[in-house]
Motif scaffolding. Structure first.
Motif, PDB file in Angstrom:
ATOM      1  N   VAL A   1       3.507  16.034  21.104  1.00 14.79           N
ATOM      2  CA  VAL A   1       4.585  15.987  22.061  1.00 14.79           C
ATOM      3  C   VAL A   1       5.546  17.414  21.987  1.00 14.79           C
ATOM      4  N   ASN A   2       4.898  18.459  22.498  1.00 18.72           N
ATOM      5  CA  ASN A   2       5.298  19.741  22.469  1.00 18.72           C
ATOM      6  C   ASN A   2       5.101  20.624  23.686  1.00 18.72           C
ATOM      7  N   TYR A   3       5.111  19.691  24.659  1.00 22.55           N
ATOM      8  CA  TYR A   3       5.465  19.975  26.189  1.00 22.55           C
ATOM      9  C   TYR A   3       6.409  18.968  27.071  1.00 22.55           C
ATOM     10  N   PHE A   4       7.453  19.348  27.525  1.00 25.79           N
ATOM     11  CA  PHE A   4       8.078  18.262  28.310  1.00 25.79           C
ATOM     12  C   PHE A   4       7.322  17.704  29.456  1.00 25.79           C
ATOM     13  N   ASP A   5       6.532  18.087  29.928  1.00 26.75           N
ATOM     14  CA  ASP A   5       5.413  17.416  30.849  1.00 26.75           C
ATOM     15  C   ASP A   5       4.826  16.389  30.409  1.00 26.75           C
ATOM     16  N   HIS A   6       4.384  16.595  29.109  1.00 32.92           N
ATOM     17  CA  HIS A   6       3.438  15.722  28.353  1.00 32.92           C
ATOM     18  C   HIS A   6       4.341  14.684  27.919  1.00 32.92           C
ATOM     19  N   LYS A   7       5.744  14.849  27.451  1.00 29.58           N
ATOM     20  CA  LYS A   7       6.664  13.811  27.082  1.00 29.58           C
ATOM     21  C   LYS A   7       7.128  12.837  28.100  1.00 29.58           C
ATOM     22  N   ALA A   8       7.137  13.544  29.277  1.00 31.81           N
ATOM     23  CA  ALA A   8       7.445  12.566  30.557  1.00 31.81           C
ATOM     24  C   ALA A   8       6.207  11.550  30.743  1.00 31.81           C
ATOM     25  N   GLU A   9       5.073  12.463  30.886  1.00 33.92           N
ATOM     26  CA  GLU A   9       3.874  11.537  31.248  1.00 33.92           C
ATOM     27  C   GLU A   9       3.683  10.321  30.185  1.00 33.92           C
TER      28      GLU A   9
END
Length: 270
Positions: free
Chosen positions: A52-60
């Motif tokens: 989880v080292n990108y905010f967009d991946h955290k959101a998805e």
């Protein structure tokens, strides 16, 4: 350097982790299509990966935390494969996803490295796929099956990369773009990762750190072709197979975060 180290680890150690000290040797040449490309480093002592080292991946993924709360995890070095190799899906009844990532290879022994000094400990960069079984099992289990870490096609030394902020990562499945991200959008960039990881464990020449995946992860199936491309590094391409797959013996299915279907379209297994 340990007994029996592979060719790349031996080379990295011999030049002290400094790409400028690598002297090409004259040898017989062959067309790229006539050889099998192994992973750039075949035998790292460890593969360290960033969750989880990108905010967009955290959101998805609808995750409540990212890397600054999760730390890092380990993938088995035995999961490595190279360009053109085949990912083997082990189970018939579990979901498997692709995750394209930028990876770096450590050039010299690193312990308690300050972020400001991190670049001197990097030998080079490459493309990596962090293939993942979804579920409630530990990350290191779900991501360490044999063939679950394609890496390559080559190792590009740090002096040839330039500013990491200029790098763009894309990942496609069967020619359809799924992931498209700028490396500058990492939550913890490369210097921060090296600082943190080296505070936890000693890094040795040839060790791999994978920096995390952006949004767009999605399910993969038997017969798929996956490609990861990163600016100035190259394009990694592998296939997916499910021969000899069996029912999963663990009971983590249905647990853990799952990407929403509208962001990572799925299809029925073949």
């Amino acid at each position: 350097m340990s007994q029996g180290a592979g060719a790349m680890r031996t080379l990295i150690a011999a030049c002290g982790g400094d790409p400028a000290r690598v002297t090409p040797e004259a040898s017989a040449s062959a067309a790229i299509g006539e050889v099998t490309l192994l992973p750039p480093v075949t035998d790292p002592s460890k593969i360290v990966a960033a969750p989880v080292n990108y905010f967009d991946h955290k959101a998805e993924m609808n995750e409540s935390a990212h890397i600054d709360s999760l730390g890092v995890f380990l993938k088995a070095p035995s999961s490595l494969i190279g360009q053109g190799a085949r990912i083997r899906l082990p189970y018939t009844d579990r979901r498997f996803d692709q995750e394209g990532e930028l990876a770096l290879v450590i050039g010299r022994t690193a312990r308690d490295v300050a972020a400001a000094d991190a670049d001197a400990y990097i030998f080079g960069y490459t493309c990596l796929l962090d293939i993942t079984m979804r579920g409630g099992e530990d990350r290191s289990t779900r991501k360490s099956f044999d063939t679950f870490t394609p890496m390559g096609p080559a190792l590009v030394t740090r002096d040839e990369i330039g500013d990491l902020a200029d790098l763009r990562l894309t990942c496609s499945v069967n020619g359809v773009l799924r992931q498209d991200a700028d490396i500058k959008d990492l939550i913890w960039g490369v210097p921060a990762l090296i600082e943190y990881v080296s505070s936890v464990m000693t890094l040795f020449p040839g060790d791999v750190i994978s920096t995390g995946t952006p949004a767009g992860v999605g399910q993969i199936f038997d017969g798929d072709r996956i490609g990861v491309s990163i600016t100035r590094i190259g394009a990694l391409a592998v296939e997916v197979g499910a021969e000899d797959a069996v029912a999963c013996p663990t009971k983590g299915a249905g647990r853990g975060p799952v990407p929403p279907a509208e962001l990572t379209p799925v299809r029925s297994a073949k």
